[in-house]
Design a protein around this motif. Structure first.
Motif, mmCIF file in Angstrom:
data_model
loop_
_atom_site.group_PDB
_atom_site.id
_atom_site.type_symbol
_atom_site.label_atom_id
_atom_site.label_comp_id
_atom_site.label_asym_id
_atom_site.label_seq_id
_atom_site.Cartn_x
_atom_site.Cartn_y
_atom_site.Cartn_z
ATOM 1 N N GLY A 36 -5.377 6.378 19.861
ATOM 2 C CA GLY A 36 -4.686 5.230 18.931
ATOM 3 C C GLY A 36 -3.508 5.857 18.074
ATOM 4 N N THR A 38 -0.502 7.480 18.446
ATOM 5 C CA THR A 38 0.568 7.779 19.716
ATOM 6 C C THR A 38 1.557 8.773 19.089
ATOM 7 O OG1 THR A 38 1.893 5.920 18.835
ATOM 8 C CG2 THR A 38 0.415 5.263 20.671
ATOM 9 N N THR A 85 -2.021 7.773 24.761
ATOM 10 C CA THR A 85 -0.704 7.106 25.023
ATOM 11 C C THR A 85 -0.893 6.309 26.320
ATOM 12 O OG1 THR A 85 0.341 8.817 26.356
ATOM 13 C CG2 THR A 85 0.689 8.833 23.668
ATOM 14 N N ILE A 205 -2.053 -0.579 22.198
ATOM 15 C CA ILE A 205 -3.056 0.464 22.006
ATOM 16 C C ILE A 205 -4.542 0.124 22.039
ATOM 17 C CG2 ILE A 205 -3.523 2.143 20.153
ATOM 18 C CD1 ILE A 205 -1.065 2.999 21.767
ATOM 19 N N VAL A 403 -3.428 1.123 14.197
ATOM 20 C CA VAL A 403 -1.968 0.795 14.657
ATOM 21 C C VAL A 403 -1.247 -0.185 13.696
ATOM 22 C CG1 VAL A 403 -0.983 -0.664 16.586
ATOM 23 C CG2 VAL A 403 -2.942 0.987 17.261
#
Lengths: 501, 327
Positions: A36, A38, A85, A205, A403
């Motif tokens: 989550g 990145t 990722t 994500i 995110v």
């Protein structure tokens, strides 16, 4: 050049710069390894810390975080099937099966070797070929891009698991989901069902975490015990013969990464999957891919790390960010009062050389910190599943929420977790779904842009690059389908033999 | 139940405390971290400005000010989230021409009201767009471009449907009546290479992203879209100055300003406005704006409110004339 290099060395050699790179890489590895979070997010989070630093120190900190983040993404992909990722989703295809066989150390080490070699090659390309291959970014218009995506989509054959039909269905499903949101040209809503949060499309994500990590957790609780438990006491290492066998794939993957990194918007995910597809296509034992083939990990990781240095090529030479991360780095340059582009090579050449030196050093730092981290990371695989999986679930929820700080994304993660679990039960590979989801919009956008530019079908055959990728697509499809037919026949024959005996 | 004097005093005291509560809060503001929501990804023009403002505000307010990126759906996602945030002064919003000018005119089912849901604090900066062509282009002036457009269909690139770059092009198209096909890309990062390689003929790009290519000679500026010339391009005329009747008073600019959710305490808004005033009048911020070809505005909340009202009207006219709609 030598004079500039000497000034660059002078600018670079300071305690702060070494610390910036080391700290950046370590933080990147750590953040990238959390599902989550990145590499993009890590770089954005590090951005404010560069405000009061020297330009070289600030940029090197961000580059370090970026490179560490790209490698870190593979760690949880291998250990808990939760890619940090999207590009690392390819690494899990073989990395996770290796971890389940008790060879997490081997998978992590190969990922590190491949990442560092690809990173190094990518850096060399950045330093020596920047101006030469910067033109690639401009040579790729919508039709060239369209064929590149077509070629990339043929990789679905390589990642379809046991059934090509199911793989294709999975890919098409991914493309369908990618159409949710606002249409590029007219801005009209598609499949949003008046749900406001879907206007921006499905966030990748939460989708990624749901599709790959959650099915493992659900499976564990449904069956009450995982069918194949991870073996403890991992002492596996990459052998010299394994490294030799994978070396060609690493080099090929690095170059695929460099080329795709140079083209704005092509991305690390496509590079990882293309490199993986090529490794499987040229392998003498393609049937071992997807079942814990160490060469598969090497190919995927070299592909996505090859992109890392190369994305800086269009940024530094043309002032064009190749992806979201380089857009953040562009922001950092701007905050320092510097404008990347052709003029920067004339006006700030010593600064560019100082950054180059630091970037080269980052490959070494990545190797050392990765070696150190693997020792501890690989122990995660030894944690009993009944303790590990609730933690994975917590990470899934946290990563999805982080995110955009909204519960809606947690819902998205759960929905795709259920879909992923269903796909797992019917033996439908999830990787083609991700490929479709990521490449689908690029396919559609470039198809439509090409039409808007020319309103004539001949635009799709306008340049040698178009023809090269048309040829690649046809060859890849032909070889892939022929191989699948042969493998299906072989499987049938062995099944019939087994029944007869 | 008997009401004693002490009880009455207590109730009166509590009521007085409650009545005074907002001003006490405002006096103590800020007591914790302040967040600025940016409706775009990190690294873009809005994000870079927000981070610069956050840096300055952190010093002025003596409290950490951070930036939170909430991109999606042409900036409307982040804007809606900011509109729905608690109006306590701890969530602010970096508004711009898209969120408080174009989007309300373009999107039919917008989830926020640009003025009712927000408390404007300060119009920070304005950036002109610039009409640019490739260095290989035969067109040296706007007149030449319009002549060329008589015989062939032009293609104009943009950073996406509904962006100021797109609508500047639509505004030009509607005013002059030339035939131009819109080719949308995802951000200037993809659109500028298309112009450099000749896939599109013209672009009405934001000055900062076009400037490096203008300086290197790869792009040729034909005109700026503001009413006044840019200090960075003193030799380039405005569209208004070209003398073309259709382009008289042509003005399409990108602007940025800080807002708070509606209902934020008036004193908090004043505190923020005063602090922002110090930030934008600093030498550091002047240099920041200068390198981007931006003009510092620094208006008060009332002026900013009037400005947004005018912008909403202007873009609605453009959108209606150009027939741009988003369902």
């Amino acid at each position: 050049m030598m004079e500039n290099l000497a000034i660059g060395f002078d600018l670079f050699f300071s305690f702060e710069n070494f610390i910036a790179i080391a700290l950046g890489v370590c933080v990147g590895v750590l953040v990238g390894s959390i599902p989550g979070l990145t590499a993009t997010m890590a770089v954005a989070l590090a951005l404010p810390f560069t405000f009061n630093l020297d330009p070289v120190t600030g940029i090197l900190l961000l580059v370090g975080v970026y490179k560490g983040g790209v490698y870190g993404g593979s760690v949880t992909a291998i250990l808990i099937r939760a890619p940090g990722t999207p590009a690392a989703a390819c690494t899990l295809l073989d990395g996770y099966p290796l971890a389940r066989k008790g060879q997490a150390g081997k998978a992590l080490t190969m990922a590190l070797y491949a990442s560092c070699i690809a990173d190094f090659i990518s850096n060399l390309a950045l330093i020596f070929l920047a101006s030469l291959i910067a033109g690639l970014a401009l040579a790729f218009g919508p039709p060239e891009y369209f064929w590149l995506i077509c070629f990339s989509l043929t990789v679905v054959i390589s990642i379809s698991g046991n059934s090509l039909t199911k793989g294709v269905i999975s890919g098409l499903l991914g493309i369908l989901i990618s159409t949710i949101g606002l249409d590029l040209v007219y801005g009209t809503q598609r499949f949003t069902f008046d749900v406001f949060n879907l206007m921006g499309g499905v966030s990748y994500i939460p989708l990624l975490i749901g599709l790959f990590a959650l099915p493992e957790v659900i499976d564990f609780y449904v069956k009450k015990a995982s069918p194949i438990a991870v073996k403890g006491a991992d002492r596996s290492r990459v052998t010299l013969s394994e490294f030799k066998k994978s070396f060609l794939s690493i080099i090929r993957g690095s170059f695929i990464g460099v080329i795709l990194g140079t083209i704005p918007g092509a991305g690390a995910t496509a590079a990882a999957f293309l490199s993986y597809g090529e490794a499987r296509r040229t392998s003498k034992t393609p049937e071992t891919f997807g079942k814990g083939e160490v060469e598969g990990v090497a190919a995927a990781e070299s592909g996505n790390n090859g992109v890392a240095g190369a994305t800086l090529i269009p940024l530094l030479s043309l002032g064009i960010p190749g992806d979201v991360v380089t857009a953040v780095i562009l922001g950092a340059f701007m905050l320092q009062g510097l404008t990347p582009g052709p003029l920067m090579f004339q006006e700030n050449i010593s600064l560019i050389y100082a950054i180059f030196i630091g970037i080269m050093l980052s490959s070494v730092v990545l190797f050392v910190s990765g070696k150190f981290a693997i020792r501890y990371f690989s122990k995660i695989a030894d944690i009993p599943r009944h303790i590990l999986l609730p933690i994975v679930l917590m990470f899934c929820v946290f990563g999805s929420y982080a995110v955009q700080n909204q519960m809606f994304d947690v819902g998205v993660m759960l929905a795709f977790g259920l879909l992923g679990y269903f796909m797992m039960r019917i033996n439908m590979a999830a990787a083609p779904f991700l490929m479709g989801f990521i490449l689908g919009p690029l396919f559609e956008d470039n198809l439509r842009r090409s039409y808007l530019i020319a309103e004539d079908i001949t635009i799709f055959f306008r340049s040698p690059i178009c023809w090269i990728f048309i040829a690649f697509t046809v060859i890849s499809l032909f070889i892939g389908i022929r191989r699948e037919i042969r493998m299906t026949r072989a499987r049938k024959a062995s099944a019939e033999e087994a029944t007869a005996s | 139940m008997t009401v004693t004097r002490r009880t009455l005093m207590g109730v009166a005291g509590a009521a007085a405390m409650l009545a005074l509560a907002p001003s006490v809060q405002a006096n103590d503001y800020p007591e914790k971290r302040v967040t600025i929501i940016v409706p775009y990804s990190a690294g873009g023009a809005t994000d870079v400005l927000a981070r610069k403002v956050a840096e300055g505000l952190s010093e002025e307010l003596d409290e950490t000010v951070t930036v939170e990126n909430r991109p999606g759906a042409g900036a409307t996602l982040g804007t809606t989230q900011a509109a729905k945030a608690r109006p306590d002064g701890y969530t602010l919003f970096m508004g711009q021409v898209s969120s408080h000018g174009i989007a309300p005119a373009v999107y039919k089912n917008l989830q926020y009201e640009p003025l009712e849901d927000f408390e404007p604090i300060m119009h920070l900066i304005t950036i002109p767009n610039v009409m640019v062509v490739n260095k290989e282009s035969p067109y040296e002036s706007v007149e030449g471009f319009l002549e060329g457009a008589q015989s062939e269909t032009m293609r104009f690139g943009s950073s996406g449907t509904g962006s100021s770059i797109h609508l500047s092009g639509e505004m030009f198209k509607a005013r002059t009546g030339v035939d131009m096909t819109h080719v949308p890309y995802k951000g200037s990062g993809e659109a500028v290479p298309a112009l450099l390689s000749g896939d599109v003929d013209v672009m009405f790009d934001n000055l900062p992203s076009a400037m490096p290519h203008i300086q290197s000679g790869d792009l040729r500026p034909l005109a700026v879209t503001s009413l006044e010339r840019s200090e960075q391009l003193p030799d380039v005329p405005t569209l208004d100055e070209t003398g073309i009747e259709d382009l008289k008073d042509f003005s399409a600019q990108s602007w940025f300003g800080l807002l708070a959710p509606a209902g934020t305490d008036e004193e908090v808004v004043e505190t923020l406005s005063a602090s922002l005033g110090k930030v934008v009048s600093s030498e550091d911020f002047a240099e920041f704006a200068d390198t981007r070809g931006a003009t510092i505005v620094g208006s008060n909340p009332a002026e900013f409110t009037d400005f947004i009202e005018t912008e909403l009207d202007n873009w609605k006219t453009v959108v209606d004339e150009a027939g741009v709609t988003v369902e």
